[in-house]
Design a protein around this motif. Structure first.
Motif, PDB file in Angstrom:
ATOM      1  N   ARG A   1      40.978 -17.556 -25.188  1.00 26.99           N
ATOM      2  CA  ARG A   1      40.451 -16.760 -26.298  1.00 26.99           C
ATOM      3  C   ARG A   1      40.089 -15.341 -25.889  1.00 26.99           C
ATOM      4  O   ARG A   1      39.777 -14.515 -26.728  1.00 26.99           O
ATOM      5  CB  ARG A   1      39.230 -17.451 -26.910  1.00 26.99           C
ATOM      6  CG  ARG A   1      39.565 -18.780 -27.547  1.00 26.99           C
ATOM      7  CD  ARG A   1      38.344 -19.496 -28.012  1.00 26.99           C
ATOM      8  NE  ARG A   1      37.541 -19.875 -26.844  1.00 26.99           N
ATOM      9  CZ  ARG A   1      36.341 -20.411 -26.899  1.00 26.99           C
ATOM     10  NH1 ARG A   1      35.775 -20.640 -28.061  1.00 26.99           N
ATOM     11  NH2 ARG A   1      35.700 -20.726 -25.809  1.00 26.99           N
ATOM     12  N   ASN A   2      40.112 -15.069 -24.602  1.00 25.06           N
ATOM     13  CA  ASN A   2      39.811 -13.699 -24.171  1.00 25.06           C
ATOM     14  C   ASN A   2      40.768 -13.314 -23.052  1.00 25.06           C
ATOM     15  O   ASN A   2      41.464 -14.164 -22.497  1.00 25.06           O
ATOM     16  CB  ASN A   2      38.350 -13.559 -23.733  1.00 25.06           C
ATOM     17  CG  ASN A   2      38.011 -14.454 -22.564  1.00 25.06           C
ATOM     18  OD1 ASN A   2      38.708 -14.465 -21.561  1.00 25.06           O
ATOM     19  ND2 ASN A   2      36.937 -15.215 -22.684  1.00 25.06           N
ATOM     20  N   GLY A   3      40.796 -12.087 -22.704  1.00 23.79           N
ATOM     21  CA  GLY A   3      41.728 -11.593 -21.695  1.00 23.79           C
ATOM     22  C   GLY A   3      41.435 -12.050 -20.287  1.00 23.79           C
ATOM     23  O   GLY A   3      42.315 -12.042 -19.436  1.00 23.79           O
ATOM     24  N   GLN A   4      40.214 -12.478 -20.019  1.00 28.55           N
ATOM     25  CA  GLN A   4      39.859 -12.871 -18.661  1.00 28.55           C
ATOM     26  C   GLN A   4      40.352 -14.263 -18.307  1.00 28.55           C
ATOM     27  O   GLN A   4      40.590 -14.559 -17.148  1.00 28.55           O
ATOM     28  CB  GLN A   4      38.346 -12.789 -18.476  1.00 28.55           C
ATOM     29  CG  GLN A   4      37.836 -11.381 -18.593  1.00 28.55           C
ATOM     30  CD  GLN A   4      36.320 -11.315 -18.595  1.00 28.55           C
ATOM     31  OE1 GLN A   4      35.639 -12.279 -18.913  1.00 28.55           O
ATOM     32  NE2 GLN A   4      35.806 -10.168 -18.234  1.00 28.55           N
ATOM     33  N   ARG A   5      40.459 -15.136 -19.293  1.00 21.90           N
ATOM     34  CA  ARG A   5      40.941 -16.500 -19.097  1.00 21.90           C
ATOM     35  C   ARG A   5      40.183 -17.235 -17.997  1.00 21.90           C
ATOM     36  O   ARG A   5      40.769 -17.898 -17.151  1.00 21.90           O
ATOM     37  CB  ARG A   5      42.440 -16.511 -18.831  1.00 21.90           C
ATOM     38  CG  ARG A   5      43.212 -15.983 -20.002  1.00 21.90           C
ATOM     39  CD  ARG A   5      44.681 -16.123 -19.842  1.00 21.90           C
ATOM     40  NE  ARG A   5      45.321 -15.639 -21.061  1.00 21.90           N
ATOM     41  CZ  ARG A   5      46.588 -15.404 -21.173  1.00 21.90           C
ATOM     42  NH1 ARG A   5      47.387 -15.612 -20.181  1.00 21.90           N
ATOM     43  NH2 ARG A   5      47.073 -14.976 -22.311  1.00 21.90           N
ATOM     44  N   TRP A   6      38.872 -17.122 -18.030  1.00 22.04           N
ATOM     45  CA  TRP A   6      38.053 -17.773 -17.027  1.00 22.04           C
ATOM     46  C   TRP A   6      38.035 -19.277 -17.207  1.00 22.04           C
ATOM     47  O   TRP A   6      38.035 -19.781 -18.314  1.00 22.04           O
ATOM     48  CB  TRP A   6      36.625 -17.241 -17.091  1.00 22.04           C
ATOM     49  CG  TRP A   6      36.466 -15.901 -16.464  1.00 22.04           C
ATOM     50  CD1 TRP A   6      37.415 -15.145 -15.858  1.00 22.04           C
ATOM     51  CD2 TRP A   6      35.259 -15.157 -16.365  1.00 22.04           C
ATOM     52  NE1 TRP A   6      36.882 -13.978 -15.398  1.00 22.04           N
ATOM     53  CE2 TRP A   6      35.559 -13.957 -15.700  1.00 22.04           C
ATOM     54  CE3 TRP A   6      33.963 -15.386 -16.799  1.00 22.04           C
ATOM     55  CZ2 TRP A   6      34.604 -12.999 -15.426  1.00 22.04           C
ATOM     56  CZ3 TRP A   6      33.003 -14.425 -16.528  1.00 22.04           C
ATOM     57  CH2 TRP A   6      33.317 -13.247 -15.848  1.00 22.04           C
ATOM     58  N   THR A   7      37.978 -19.980 -16.089  1.00 23.83           N
ATOM     59  CA  THR A   7      37.874 -21.431 -16.102  1.00 23.83           C
ATOM     60  C   THR A   7      36.425 -21.833 -16.375  1.00 23.83           C
ATOM     61  O   THR A   7      35.500 -21.022 -16.258  1.00 23.83           O
ATOM     62  CB  THR A   7      38.292 -22.019 -14.747  1.00 23.83           C
ATOM     63  OG1 THR A   7      37.381 -21.558 -13.742  1.00 23.83           O
ATOM     64  CG2 THR A   7      39.727 -21.620 -14.383  1.00 23.83           C
ATOM     65  N   ALA A   8      36.243 -23.102 -16.680  1.00 25.72           N
ATOM     66  CA  ALA A   8      34.887 -23.623 -16.886  1.00 25.72           C
ATOM     67  C   ALA A   8      34.053 -23.426 -15.620  1.00 25.72           C
ATOM     68  O   ALA A   8      32.882 -23.051 -15.700  1.00 25.72           O
ATOM     69  CB  ALA A   8      34.939 -25.097 -17.271  1.00 25.72           C
TER      70      ALA A   8
ATOM     71  N   MET B   1      42.109 -28.363 -26.183  1.00 24.55           N
ATOM     72  CA  MET B   1      40.929 -28.051 -25.396  1.00 24.55           C
ATOM     73  C   MET B   1      41.273 -27.259 -24.145  1.00 24.55           C
ATOM     74  O   MET B   1      40.446 -26.536 -23.643  1.00 24.55           O
ATOM     75  CB  MET B   1      40.197 -29.328 -25.038  1.00 24.55           C
ATOM     76  CG  MET B   1      39.458 -29.911 -26.231  1.00 24.55           C
ATOM     77  SD  MET B   1      38.309 -31.210 -25.807  1.00 24.55           S
ATOM     78  CE  MET B   1      37.084 -30.308 -24.938  1.00 24.55           C
ATOM     79  N   ASN B   2      42.498 -27.425 -23.641  1.00 24.70           N
ATOM     80  CA  ASN B   2      42.867 -26.670 -22.451  1.00 24.70           C
ATOM     81  C   ASN B   2      42.865 -25.164 -22.725  1.00 24.70           C
ATOM     82  O   ASN B   2      42.619 -24.378 -21.817  1.00 24.70           O
ATOM     83  CB  ASN B   2      44.237 -27.106 -21.930  1.00 24.70           C
ATOM     84  CG  ASN B   2      44.171 -28.415 -21.188  1.00 24.70           C
ATOM     85  OD1 ASN B   2      43.162 -28.728 -20.560  1.00 24.70           O
ATOM     86  ND2 ASN B   2      45.221 -29.193 -21.263  1.00 24.70           N
ATOM     87  N   GLN B   3      43.115 -24.771 -23.957  1.00 27.41           N
ATOM     88  CA  GLN B   3      43.134 -23.350 -24.279  1.00 27.41           C
ATOM     89  C   GLN B   3      41.736 -22.750 -24.346  1.00 27.41           C
ATOM     90  O   GLN B   3      41.582 -21.545 -24.417  1.00 27.41           O
ATOM     91  CB  GLN B   3      43.862 -23.125 -25.596  1.00 27.41           C
ATOM     92  CG  GLN B   3      45.330 -23.439 -25.502  1.00 27.41           C
ATOM     93  CD  GLN B   3      46.049 -23.187 -26.807  1.00 27.41           C
ATOM     94  OE1 GLN B   3      45.443 -22.881 -27.817  1.00 27.41           O
ATOM     95  NE2 GLN B   3      47.360 -23.309 -26.773  1.00 27.41           N
ATOM     96  N   ARG B   4      40.720 -23.598 -24.312  1.00 29.92           N
ATOM     97  CA  ARG B   4      39.342 -23.118 -24.398  1.00 29.92           C
ATOM     98  C   ARG B   4      38.505 -23.555 -23.203  1.00 29.92           C
ATOM     99  O   ARG B   4      37.289 -23.693 -23.315  1.00 29.92           O
ATOM    100  CB  ARG B   4      38.699 -23.613 -25.686  1.00 29.92           C
ATOM    101  CG  ARG B   4      39.382 -23.042 -26.903  1.00 29.92           C
ATOM    102  CD  ARG B   4      38.703 -23.466 -28.148  1.00 29.92           C
ATOM    103  NE  ARG B   4      39.386 -22.839 -29.287  1.00 29.92           N
ATOM    104  CZ  ARG B   4      38.798 -22.575 -30.415  1.00 29.92           C
ATOM    105  NH1 ARG B   4      37.554 -22.884 -30.605  1.00 29.92           N
ATOM    106  NH2 ARG B   4      39.474 -22.018 -31.384  1.00 29.92           N
ATOM    107  N   ALA B   5      39.166 -23.784 -22.064  1.00 29.90           N
ATOM    108  CA  ALA B   5      38.457 -24.243 -20.866  1.00 29.90           C
ATOM    109  C   ALA B   5      37.568 -25.430 -21.237  1.00 29.90           C
ATOM    110  O   ALA B   5      36.364 -25.421 -21.042  1.00 29.90           O
ATOM    111  CB  ALA B   5      37.663 -23.116 -20.211  1.00 29.90           C
ATOM    112  N   GLY B   6      38.185 -26.453 -21.813  1.00 28.45           N
ATOM    113  CA  GLY B   6      37.485 -27.584 -22.406  1.00 28.45           C
ATOM    114  C   GLY B   6      36.499 -28.308 -21.528  1.00 28.45           C
ATOM    115  O   GLY B   6      35.572 -28.949 -22.022  1.00 28.45           O
ATOM    116  N   ALA B   7      36.652 -28.232 -20.206  1.00 27.27           N
ATOM    117  CA  ALA B   7      35.689 -28.880 -19.311  1.00 27.27           C
ATOM    118  C   ALA B   7      34.294 -28.314 -19.530  1.00 27.27           C
ATOM    119  O   ALA B   7      33.292 -28.983 -19.282  1.00 27.27           O
ATOM    120  CB  ALA B   7      36.116 -28.707 -17.859  1.00 27.27           C
TER     121      ALA B   7
END
Length: 110
Positions: A39-46, A1-7
């Motif tokens: 999953r994307n280049g921006q790697r945005w947090t939740a 889940m950490n790889q997908r901003a699981g929060a």
């Protein structure tokens, strides 16, 4: 889940109490609340994604659980910076409320 901003999964619950309960469970299980979506280049947090949606309740929950509003993206911008830019172009009450929550926390403590 950490790889997908699981929060993000937790704060998208309909009821805030459910979001808080789920987020507490995720964190106890090892979720990094500040993980960026790989999953994307921006790697945005939740926090960044919820903030840009103008979801003040979601932002409040994430901040209460320790989301870091001082994190900057590759362009050196915090979530507050991005919300401020979006609000300037497309003002909404939700974005205004999010800014009120983020701006006091967007500067690192000295």
């Amino acid at each position: 889940m950490n790889q997908r901003a699981g929060a993000l999964f937790a704060v998208h619950q309909v009821k805030e109490a459910n979001a808080r309960r789920l987020l507490a469970h995720y964190i106890k299980a090892g979720l990094n609340i500040n993980a960026g979506d790989q999953r994307n280049g921006q790697r945005w947090t939740a926090l960044r994604m919820v903030a840009l949606d103008g979801d003040a309740a979601g932002v409040r929950v994430l901040l209460d659980f320790g989301a870091d509003a001082t994190l900057k993206d590759a362009d050196g911008k915090t979530a507050a910076d991005l919300v401020r830019e979006r609000h300037a172009k497309h003002p909404t009450p939700g974005l205004a409320e999010v800014l009120e929550l983020l701006e006091p926390r967007a500067t690192p403590s000295a």
